[in-house]
Design an enzyme around this catalytic site. Structure first.
Site, PDB file in Angstrom:
ATOM      1  N   ASP A  63       0.820  -1.205   0.000  1.00 28.23           N
ATOM      2  CA  ASP A  63       0.000   0.000   0.000  1.00 28.23           C
ATOM      3  C   ASP A  63       0.858   1.261   0.000  1.00 28.23           C
ATOM      4  OD1 ASP A  63      -2.554   0.871  -0.262  1.00 28.23           O
ATOM      5  OD2 ASP A  63      -3.262   0.020   1.632  1.00 28.23           O
ATOM      6  N   HIS A  64       0.257   2.358  -0.436  1.00 27.83           N
ATOM      7  CA  HIS A  64       0.907   3.668  -0.435  1.00 27.83           C
ATOM      8  C   HIS A  64       0.055   4.629   0.390  1.00 27.83           C
ATOM      9  CE1 HIS A  64       3.565   3.138  -4.226  1.00 27.83           C
ATOM     10  NE2 HIS A  64       3.136   1.939  -3.839  1.00 27.83           N
ATOM     11  N   PRO A  65       0.647   5.683   0.926  1.00 29.15           N
ATOM     12  CA  PRO A  65      -0.156   6.651   1.682  1.00 29.15           C
ATOM     13  C   PRO A  65      -1.243   7.256   0.791  1.00 29.15           C
ATOM     14  CG  PRO A  65       2.189   7.032   2.012  1.00 29.15           C
ATOM     15  CD  PRO A  65       2.076   6.043   0.899  1.00 29.15           C
TER      16      PRO A  65
END
Length: 220
Positions: A90-92
């Site tokens: 996941d990414h922010p």
């Protein structure tokens, strides 16, 4: 001597009619030794291409020491091309940038450490069938007996004994009426020793609700 009904110790559990061992299917708990995996017995994966690292094949972003786990129940069936995209991928999403700078320069890790540590586990119940090329996204829980259609992208939890398909996947239908699902949960056949499963297989390999009711009542 008769061969066991199911042999949990095998790497390749399928023998073809000509006596050859089929190399494409493996018991996952026999080929994956990874601290972030939890795998129940008799859960299999099939791949038509050579595999050097089964953990990396089915969950390419799950590294030892990651904050999340991939928990796979017993008797899970995973088809070629299925992937688990775990939380470490996941990414922010709520920041002004989604770029994971800390992966490339650990000096800025303090800025990302809290975000990177928020991953949730992915949990697959017992007797789940995950179809060809399906993708399970981070933190999803699939209940017992779920069927995931080929190519589905599962973005949220699926209730027990549901059929999910599409992108994003949605519940297409329930496999059984709720009372039948409750009977199967009460029976919990996936927790039985293989010899006991073999004895009740005439009921499991049917849609005879009356026989299922008798079986559950007899074990209660």
């Amino acid at each position: 001597m008769q061969a066991p009904f199911l042999d949990a110790s095998l790497r390749h559990p399928i023998t073809l009619p000509d006596g050859q061992v089929y190399p494409n299917t493996v018991w996952l708990d026999q080929v994956i030794d990874h601290p972030n995996f939890e795998i129940g017995a008799f859960s299999y994966y099939n791949d038509f291409e050579p595999v050097d690292d089964y953990a990396a094949r089915i969950a390419p972003y799950l590294h030892p020491g990651a904050p999340e786990r991939l928990c796979i129940g017993r008797f899970v069936q995973i088809a070629h091309g299925a992937r688990f995209i775990t939380s470490s991928a996941d990414h922010p999403k709520n920041w002004f940038t989604t770029y994971p700078f800390a992966i490339f320069n650990h000096d800025v890790m303090p800025l990302f450490a809290e975000e990177f540590a928020t991953g949730g586990d992915t949990v697959i119940g017992h007797d789940v069938w995950i179809g060809h090329g399906a993708m399970i996204l981070p933190g999803v829980t699939l209940g017992n007996g779920v069927i995931v259609g080929a190519g589905a992208v599962v973005t949220k939890d699926a209730p027990a004994f549901s059929v999910v398909a599409g992108n994003p996947a949605r519940v297409v239908r329930q496999r059984f009426p709720d009372p039948v699902g409750a009977l199967l949960e009460a029976l919990a056949w996936w927790d039985m020793p293989p010899e006991e499963i073999r004895e009740i297989l005439p009921v499991l390999a049917s849609a005879d609700i009356t026989a299922l009711e008798r079986l559950v009542a007899g074990r209660g």
